[in-house]
Write an enzyme that holds these catalytic residues in place. Structure first.
Site, short mmCIF file in Angstrom:
data_model
loop_
_atom_site.label_atom_id
_atom_site.label_comp_id
_atom_site.label_asym_id
_atom_site.label_seq_id
_atom_site.Cartn_x
_atom_site.Cartn_y
_atom_site.Cartn_z
N HIS A 187 0.66 -9.04 12.94
CA HIS A 187 1.67 -8.02 13.28
C HIS A 187 3.27 -8.38 13.00
O HIS A 187 4.09 -7.62 12.61
CB HIS A 187 1.87 -7.97 15.01
CG HIS A 187 1.13 -6.56 15.21
ND1 HIS A 187 2.00 -5.39 15.47
CD2 HIS A 187 -0.01 -6.32 16.10
CE1 HIS A 187 1.40 -4.55 15.77
NE2 HIS A 187 0.10 -4.74 16.16
N CYS A 495 -2.40 2.97 -5.10
CA CYS A 495 -1.57 3.01 -3.85
C CYS A 495 -1.82 2.03 -3.08
O CYS A 495 -1.60 2.05 -1.90
CB CYS A 495 -1.88 4.54 -3.42
SG CYS A 495 -3.62 4.52 -2.92
C1 PEP Z 1 -6.46 0.56 -0.10
O1 PEP Z 1 -7.64 0.57 0.16
O2 PEP Z 1 -5.89 0.23 -1.18
C2 PEP Z 1 -5.55 1.78 0.31
C3 PEP Z 1 -4.40 2.23 -0.07
O3 PEP Z 1 -6.17 2.43 1.76
P1 PEP Z 1 -6.19 1.72 2.99
O4 PEP Z 1 -5.21 0.51 3.04
O5 PEP Z 1 -5.39 2.68 3.89
O6 PEP Z 1 -7.44 1.49 3.17
#
Ligand code: PEP
Ligand code: MG
Length: 570
Positions: A187, A495
């Protein structure tokens, strides 16, 4: 001078006095009984009053906090009068246990129960223990263990910080965070990143520094030094100069030769989207829709969903917004979709797979996205998380078409999807690499475990090779699509958190990804470094990184080829 080495979780260099968090409250002795004259009824009443007092205190602090901090405090405040916690304590008081001991034990068992549930609920167990300590403090008439007040700005030093502590941090007062415990996913680390505070976690031995001592903190290098000398003061001055260069993103992601790499934002709802738009993000590369409904015990209504999505679309008129359908499961359970008793939740029914066990929710979500998109100006793309096969991609695309959504895509976060990208892209219009999960699955290392942090590193050459395979799959798909011989490959963006690392962003550009999506705070630094290299140079660096024999070697090879990193203090 004494140096303490930890893990740097947010960049920045500062010098200032340290202030220790007050020590945690001591445990009331096991077997402690009610004092002679105190009746169980009186003790039960004092417990209820103490719970209500803590709730009030936390709500009062929530009133002064903002954003994520406010939400955390409000959620923690509710726990202070949670019937499960208070009733369990009162039951013990009725057997003659002292009020302090009773709430202590009740807190333990509720926290244990949440831990057993795993994932998101397990993280809430810290909030229960935090509330329990605050109730004990009220019962004892001593101050709660919380952030010290100080007239001058200071560096907060703690073993670890509870969510409720970090939530009330005033960044004008607290100029850096240093913890002896915690990890890169704690956190403390998450809040430090969202506040943009330099932070070092897991700095063993650092609690030996005395309150008031002046130290140097380097959040990039993960170093804390006592008795800062001229060199440290100079490093801070350099950082302050550079930081001003890194405070704004002008809204155009590009390489030195003009190659465009749009820089987008990862958001969890309308408020994030507004902040991202204010930070000049070129669109949204990942809307984590499950974040809009994490507290829901039942499927959100059509109207609630439309309102949540529209709030995001409205922040980006005319711009791309990539909506990810619910990624429930593992660390993000949603009671209406996931089974928390699965033995291996990360390998279980999560993401797109919930359509197998709970059919209908996905189709209804797509209908809501289509409705929200229909009445907005955003260019809405939709993608499914955890796609593993071309057949799943085809089924998802069919559901999108049925809902009237024209740009279906998939997340590539399972190695099988990276290796079959060519076939997957026959069915959908784009792919987005989720490097957080792609790393966890490539390395078979739970992304939530501190001790596995070194394996969970997107610089691992195996992960880079999977990214490369995905981009090559897109090129192959374009080459083999009979009717469109000259067509460009379908977009493959990133992403995952890797896009927010300026050096890795260069590697990703060199590997051929078409856009990068990240926390808005990372935009200026990523943009600044991308502008220092041409596509040809980025390709050379990417080639070196993929060919390295370890994550450390890949990182070093690339950093050596990017003098801008040192110049910008990154
Ligand atoms: C990932 O796995 O890189 C992603 C962007 O999704 P999350 O972090 O929400 O699992
Ligand atoms: Mg993921």
């Amino acid at each position: 001078m004494q140096n303490f080495v930890g893990v740097g979780v947010f960049r920045g260099r500062v010098i200032g006095p340290v202030r220790h968090m007050p020590p945690a409250l001591t445990e009331p002795p096991a077997g402690e009984k009610l004092e002679g004259s105190t009746t169980p009824e009186a003790a039960a009443a004092s417990l209820k009053t103490a719970g209500a007092t803590v709730k009030e205190q936390l709500l009062e602090r929530a009133g002064r906090a903002e954003g994520a901090g406010k939400d955390v405090l409000e959620a923690t405040a509710l726990m202070a009068t949670d019937p499960m916690l208070i009733k369990a304590a009162i039951k013990l008081v009725k057997t003659g246990t002292s009020a302090e001991r009773a709430i202590w034990e009740a807190g333990d068992s509720v926290a244990q129960m949440l831990t057993n549930l795993g994932g998101y609920m397990a993280e809430r167990s810290h909030d229960v223990l935090d509330v329990r300590s605050r109730i004990v403090a009220v019962l004892r008439g001593v101050p709660a263990p919380e952030i010290p007040d100080s007239a001058e700005p200071f560096i907060l030093l703690a073993e670890d910080l509870a969510p409720a502590d970090t939530a009330t941090l005033d960044p004008a007062k607290v100029i850096a965070l240093v913890t002896a415990g915690g990890g890169p996913q704690s956190h403390t680390a998450i809040i430090a990143r969202s506040l943009g505070l330099p932070a070092v976690v897991a700095a063993a031995g650092v609690l030996g520094v005395a309150d008031g001592d002046v130290v140097f903190v380097d959040g990039s290098a993960g170093i804390v030094s006592t008795e800062p000398a001229d060199a440290e003061h100079a490093a801070v001055a350099v950082w302050q100069e550079k930081a001003s260069l890194l405070s704004v993103f002008d809204g155009v992601g590009q390489l030195a030769d003009g190659t465009l790499i749009p820089l987008l934002a990862n958001v969890g709802g309308a408020k994030d989207a507004q902040e991202a738009a204010a930070a000049n993000a070129q669109g949204v590369g990942l809307l984590r829709t499950e974040f809009c409904f994490l507290g829901n015990s039942t499927e959100p209504s059509h109207e609630d969903q439309v309102a949540a999505y529209k709030g995001v679309f409205e922040a980006f008129p005319g711009k791309k917004v990539v909506v990810r359908t619910l990624d429930a499961g593992a660390d993000k359970p949603l009671p209406f979709l996931t089974d928390t008793t699965e033995p291996n939740p990360a390998l279980g029914v999560r993401g797109y797979r919930t359509d197998i066990t709970t059919p209908g929710v996905l189709a209804r979500q797509l209908a809501a996205i289509a409705d929200a998109a229909g009445s907005s100006q955003a260019e809405v793309w939709v993608m499914a998380p955890m796609i593993s096969t071309p057949a799943e991609a085809a089924d998802f695309a069919a559901l999108c078409t049925a809902a009237g959504l024209r740009v279906p895509g998939v997340m590539v976060e399972v190695p099988s999807a990276a290796l079959t990208a060519r076939h997957i892209l026959n069915h959908v219009e784009f792919a987005s690499l989720g490097t957080n999960d792609l790393t966890q699955y490539a390395m078979a290392a739970d992304r939530q475990l501190g001790p596995l942090a070194a394996l969970n590193d997107p610089w691992q050459p195996a992960v880079l090779a999977l990214i490369q395979a995905t981009v090559e799959g897109a090129v192959e798909q374009a080459r083999h699509s009979a009717s469109l011989e000259t067509s460009a490959p379908k977009p493959v963006g990133v992403c995952g958190e890797s896009a927010a690392d300026p050096a890795l962003a260069v590697v990703l550009a060199g590997l051929g990804v078409s856009s990068l999506s990240m926390t808005p705070r990372a935009l200026p630094a990523v943009a600044a470094v991308l502008r220092t290299v041409s596509l040809a140079e980025a390709k050379v660096l990417a080639y070196r990184a993929v060919g390295a024999s370890s994550a450390a070697e890949a990182r070093e090879l690339v950093r050596a080829g990017l003098p801008a990193l040192a110049e910008l203090g990154l």
